[in-house]
Design a protein around this motif. Structure first.
Motif, PDB file in Angstrom:
ATOM      1  N   ASP A  20       0.831  -1.206   0.000  1.00 52.27           N
ATOM      2  CA  ASP A  20       0.000   0.000   0.000  1.00 52.27           C
ATOM      3  C   ASP A  20       0.870   1.264   0.000  1.00 52.27           C
ATOM      4  O   ASP A  20       0.629   2.202  -0.778  1.00 52.27           O
ATOM      5  CB  ASP A  20      -0.923  -0.004   1.221  1.00 52.27           C
ATOM      6  N   LYS A  21       1.890   1.287   0.854  1.00 50.06           N
ATOM      7  CA  LYS A  21       2.790   2.435   0.906  1.00 50.06           C
ATOM      8  C   LYS A  21       3.556   2.582  -0.404  1.00 50.06           C
ATOM      9  O   LYS A  21       3.784   3.695  -0.896  1.00 50.06           O
ATOM     10  CB  LYS A  21       3.775   2.291   2.073  1.00 50.06           C
ATOM     11  N   ASN A  22       3.958   1.455  -0.965  1.00 51.92           N
ATOM     12  CA  ASN A  22       4.693   1.459  -2.233  1.00 51.92           C
ATOM     13  C   ASN A  22       3.866   2.089  -3.350  1.00 51.92           C
ATOM     14  O   ASN A  22       4.333   2.957  -4.092  1.00 51.92           O
ATOM     15  CB  ASN A  22       5.065   0.011  -2.591  1.00 51.92           C
ATOM     16  N   ILE A  23       2.587   1.671  -3.459  1.00 49.59           N
ATOM     17  CA  ILE A  23       1.692   2.193  -4.498  1.00 49.59           C
ATOM     18  C   ILE A  23       1.458   3.690  -4.306  1.00 49.59           C
ATOM     19  O   ILE A  23       1.512   4.477  -5.259  1.00 49.59           O
ATOM     20  CB  ILE A  23       0.353   1.426  -4.489  1.00 49.59           C
ATOM     21  N   LYS A  24       1.201   4.098  -3.046  1.00 50.06           N
ATOM     22  CA  LYS A  24       0.938   5.515  -2.769  1.00 50.06           C
ATOM     23  C   LYS A  24       2.174   6.381  -3.059  1.00 50.06           C
ATOM     24  O   LYS A  24       2.051   7.487  -3.589  1.00 50.06           O
ATOM     25  CB  LYS A  24       0.505   5.691  -1.315  1.00 50.06           C
ATOM     26  N   ALA A  25       3.351   5.861  -2.733  1.00 47.37           N
ATOM     27  CA  ALA A  25       4.584   6.619  -2.978  1.00 47.37           C
ATOM     28  C   ALA A  25       4.813   6.783  -4.477  1.00 47.37           C
ATOM     29  O   ALA A  25       5.231   7.859  -4.931  1.00 47.37           O
ATOM     30  CB  ALA A  25       5.770   5.904  -2.330  1.00 47.37           C
ATOM     31  N   ARG A  26       4.555   5.754  -5.242  1.00 40.27           N
ATOM     32  CA  ARG A  26       4.720   5.842  -6.694  1.00 40.27           C
ATOM     33  C   ARG A  26       3.746   6.866  -7.289  1.00 40.27           C
ATOM     34  O   ARG A  26       4.091   7.615  -8.203  1.00 40.27           O
ATOM     35  CB  ARG A  26       4.535   4.463  -7.343  1.00 40.27           C
ATOM     36  N   HIS A  27       2.515   6.870  -6.740  1.00 43.65           N
ATOM     37  CA  HIS A  27       1.535   7.867  -7.189  1.00 43.65           C
ATOM     38  C   HIS A  27       2.038   9.280  -6.859  1.00 43.65           C
ATOM     39  O   HIS A  27       1.952  10.195  -7.697  1.00 43.65           O
ATOM     40  CB  HIS A  27       0.184   7.616  -6.519  1.00 43.65           C
ATOM     41  N   ALA A  28       2.583   9.442  -5.645  1.00 46.64           N
ATOM     42  CA  ALA A  28       3.098  10.749  -5.221  1.00 46.64           C
ATOM     43  C   ALA A  28       4.230  11.213  -6.136  1.00 46.64           C
ATOM     44  O   ALA A  28       4.283  12.390  -6.533  1.00 46.64           O
ATOM     45  CB  ALA A  28       3.592  10.674  -3.777  1.00 46.64           C
ATOM     46  N   LEU A  29       5.112  10.304  -6.498  1.00 44.20           N
ATOM     47  CA  LEU A  29       6.224  10.666  -7.376  1.00 44.20           C
ATOM     48  C   LEU A  29       5.723  11.049  -8.775  1.00 44.20           C
ATOM     49  O   LEU A  29       6.275  11.950  -9.412  1.00 44.20           O
ATOM     50  CB  LEU A  29       7.226   9.517  -7.466  1.00 44.20           C
ATOM     51  N   ASN A  30       4.684  10.373  -9.234  1.00 47.38           N
ATOM     52  CA  ASN A  30       4.081  10.743 -10.531  1.00 47.38           C
ATOM     53  C   ASN A  30       3.512  12.158 -10.486  1.00 47.38           C
ATOM     54  O   ASN A  30       3.665  12.938 -11.437  1.00 47.38           O
ATOM     55  CB  ASN A  30       2.983   9.748 -10.913  1.00 47.38           C
ATOM     56  N   ILE A  31       2.839  12.483  -9.362  1.00 46.87           N
ATOM     57  CA  ILE A  31       2.265  13.828  -9.199  1.00 46.87           C
ATOM     58  C   ILE A  31       3.381  14.875  -9.149  1.00 46.87           C
ATOM     59  O   ILE A  31       3.303  15.923  -9.814  1.00 46.87           O
ATOM     60  CB  ILE A  31       1.405  13.908  -7.916  1.00 46.87           C
ATOM     61  N   ILE A  32       4.418  14.596  -8.357  1.00 48.45           N
ATOM     62  CA  ILE A  32       5.529  15.540  -8.228  1.00 48.45           C
ATOM     63  C   ILE A  32       6.238  15.726  -9.569  1.00 48.45           C
ATOM     64  O   ILE A  32       6.634  16.839  -9.940  1.00 48.45           O
ATOM     65  CB  ILE A  32       6.516  15.059  -7.141  1.00 48.45           C
ATOM     66  N   ASP A  33       6.378  14.637 -10.313  1.00 45.05           N
ATOM     67  CA  ASP A  33       6.991  14.715 -11.647  1.00 45.05           C
ATOM     68  C   ASP A  33       6.155  15.611 -12.567  1.00 45.05           C
ATOM     69  O   ASP A  33       6.699  16.464 -13.279  1.00 45.05           O
ATOM     70  CB  ASP A  33       7.116  13.306 -12.234  1.00 45.05           C
ATOM     71  N   LEU A  34       4.833  15.418 -12.533  1.00 44.38           N
ATOM     72  CA  LEU A  34       3.940  16.241 -13.350  1.00 44.38           C
ATOM     73  C   LEU A  34       4.048  17.719 -12.961  1.00 44.38           C
ATOM     74  O   LEU A  34       4.173  18.600 -13.828  1.00 44.38           O
ATOM     75  CB  LEU A  34       2.497  15.751 -13.186  1.00 44.38           C
ATOM     76  N   LEU A  35       4.013  17.991 -11.651  1.00 41.52           N
ATOM     77  CA  LEU A  35       4.094  19.375 -11.168  1.00 41.52           C
ATOM     78  C   LEU A  35       5.453  20.003 -11.488  1.00 41.52           C
ATOM     79  O   LEU A  35       5.537  21.199 -11.775  1.00 41.52           O
ATOM     80  CB  LEU A  35       3.836  19.414  -9.661  1.00 41.52           C
ATOM     81  N   SER A  36       6.512  19.186 -11.444  1.00 42.50           N
ATOM     82  CA  SER A  36       7.848  19.690 -11.774  1.00 42.50           C
ATOM     83  C   SER A  36       7.925  20.111 -13.233  1.00 42.50           C
ATOM     84  O   SER A  36       8.492  21.160 -13.563  1.00 42.50           O
ATOM     85  CB  SER A  36       8.901  18.606 -11.496  1.00 42.50           C
ATOM     86  N   LYS A  37       7.360  19.291 -14.099  1.00 45.73           N
ATOM     87  CA  LYS A  37       7.377  19.599 -15.533  1.00 45.73           C
ATOM     88  C   LYS A  37       6.572  20.858 -15.841  1.00 45.73           C
ATOM     89  O   LYS A  37       6.861  21.568 -16.801  1.00 45.73           O
ATOM     90  CB  LYS A  37       6.828  18.412 -16.330  1.00 45.73           C
ATOM     91  N   GLU A  38       5.562  21.132 -15.020  1.00 42.71           N
ATOM     92  CA  GLU A  38       4.738  22.331 -15.211  1.00 42.71           C
ATOM     93  C   GLU A  38       5.281  23.525 -14.416  1.00 42.71           C
ATOM     94  O   GLU A  38       4.658  24.582 -14.389  1.00 42.71           O
ATOM     95  CB  GLU A  38       3.292  22.047 -14.785  1.00 42.71           C
ATOM     96  N   ASP A  39       6.438  23.331 -13.758  1.00 46.71           N
ATOM     97  CA  ASP A  39       7.070  24.375 -12.952  1.00 46.71           C
ATOM     98  C   ASP A  39       6.125  24.887 -11.861  1.00 46.71           C
ATOM     99  O   ASP A  39       6.024  26.087 -11.606  1.00 46.71           O
ATOM    100  CB  ASP A  39       7.527  25.542 -13.843  1.00 46.71           C
ATOM    101  N   ILE A  40       5.455  23.948 -11.203  1.00 44.99           N
ATOM    102  CA  ILE A  40       4.508  24.293 -10.131  1.00 44.99           C
ATOM    103  C   ILE A  40       5.110  24.021  -8.760  1.00 44.99           C
ATOM    104  O   ILE A  40       4.739  24.655  -7.780  1.00 44.99           O
ATOM    105  CB  ILE A  40       3.200  23.473 -10.300  1.00 44.99           C
ATOM    106  N   ILE A  41       6.061  23.098  -8.680  1.00 44.73           N
ATOM    107  CA  ILE A  41       6.578  22.681  -7.376  1.00 44.73           C
ATOM    108  C   ILE A  41       8.065  22.983  -7.241  1.00 44.73           C
ATOM    109  O   ILE A  41       8.819  22.882  -8.208  1.00 44.73           O
ATOM    110  CB  ILE A  41       6.317  21.168  -7.144  1.00 44.73           C
ATOM    111  N   ASN A  42       8.469  23.383  -6.017  1.00 44.65           N
ATOM    112  CA  ASN A  42       9.876  23.547  -5.661  1.00 44.65           C
ATOM    113  C   ASN A  42      10.168  22.684  -4.447  1.00 44.65           C
ATOM    114  O   ASN A  42       9.349  22.602  -3.518  1.00 44.65           O
ATOM    115  CB  ASN A  42      10.204  25.010  -5.362  1.00 44.65           C
TER     116      ASN A  42
END
Length: 230
Positions: free
Chosen positions: A138-160
Motif C-alpha cells: 500500500d505504501k509502495n503504491i501511494k509513494a509511486r503515485h506521489a512521485l508521478n504527481i511531483i513529476d507532473l508538477l515539476s514539468k509544469e514548474d509548479i513545485i519547488n
C-alpha cells in the motif's frame, strides 16, 4: 414344394425385417447425430450470445463509470474552487500525504490550471522515495503515485523542493515532519504561509509551534477542502 416355398418366404421375411431394423437403426443414428449437432450449435449460439451480452454489459458499466467519474471530477473542481482562491499569491507548503492520496489528483490539476506554486522540503521528497522501495504494498503504491504527481508538477514548474538545491544523495532514514515545522516557521518570518495537510495531529502541532514562535499571524493551516482549520 410348399415347405420349401414357406422356408423361402420365411427367410425373405426375416431378411426384410433385418434390413428394416438396420435401416431404422441407421435412421435413428442419423437423427441422434443431427440432434446432437443441433444442440451443439444451439449451445454455441447461446454462448456467443451470452458473451455478446456480457461484453455489452461491461461496456455499458464502463461508460457509466466514466460518466460517474466525470461528474465526480466536475463536482470536485467546483468544491475546490474556494480552497484554490485561498492559495493564490501566497507561499503554499504541502504535507506529504496530500501527494500520496489519489483523491487529490483534481486538486493538483487546478494548481496547474491556476499556476499555484507549491513547496515541499527535501526530506519529504526523500521520505517518498524511501516509501517507493517499501515492502508494504500500500505504501509502495501511494509513494509511486506521489512521485508521478511531483513529476507532473515539476514539468509544469509548479513545485519547488527544499530550501536549497535538491541533493542527489537520498537519506534512507528521512522523516519529514520536523523539517516541515522548520520550513513553515522560517518562511513565515518573511511572508504569509499556507500549510496544507489532512493530518489533524500535524496541523495542531504546527499551529501550537507557530504560536510559541509568534508566527501564527503569518502561518495558516488548511485542510484540502474549502476552508481553513484555524
Amino acid at each position: 414344394k410348399n415347405k420349401i416355398q414357406q422356408e423361402i418366404e420365411k427367410k425373405n421375411k426375416l431378411e426384410q425385417e433385418r434390413k428394416e431394423k438396420e435401416k431404422n437403426k441407421i435412421q435413428q443414428e442419423i437423427e441422434k447425430k443431427n440432434k446432437l449437432e443441433q444442440e451443439r450449435k444451439e449451445k454455441e449460439k447461446n454462448k456467443i450470445q451470452q458473451e455478446i451480452e456480457k461484453k455489452n454489459k461491461l461496456e455499458q458499466e464502463r461508460l457509466e463509470q466514466e460518466r460517474l467519474e466525470e461528474n465526480i471530477y466536475k463536482q470536485e473542481l467546483n468544491r475546490y474552487m474556494n480552497f484554490i482562491s485561498e492559495l493564490k499569491n501566497t507561499v503554499n507548503i504541502f504535507d506529504t500525504n496530500i501527494f500520496m492520496e489519489k483523491k487529490y489528483k483534481v486538486l493538483f490539476d487546478l494548481f496547474i490550471q491556476n499556476n499555484i506554486k507549491i513547496l515541499i522540503t527535501e526530506k519529504q521528497f526523500q521520505e517518498i522515495v524511501n516509501l517507493k522501495n517499501s515492502y508494504d504494498v500500500d505504501k509502495n503504491i501511494k509513494a509511486r503515485h506521489a512521485l508521478n504527481i511531483i513529476d507532473l508538477l515539476s514539468k509544469e514548474d509548479i513545485i519547488n523542493i527544499g530550501f536549497k538545491s535538491l541533493s542527489l544523495d537520498i537519506d534512507r532514514k528521512a522523516y519529514a515532519d520536523p523539517e516541515i515545522f522548520e520550513f513553515c516557521l522560517k518562511i513565515s518570518e518573511k511572508t504569509k504561509v499556507n500549510f496544507v495537510t489532512n493530518d489533524r495531529i500535524l496541523s495542531i502541532q504546527t499551529m501550537q509551534l507557530a504560536k510559541k514562535n509568534n508566527a501564527n499571524n503569518n502561518l495558516k493551516v488548511l485542510l484540502p477542502t474549502i476552508s481553513a482549520i484555524i
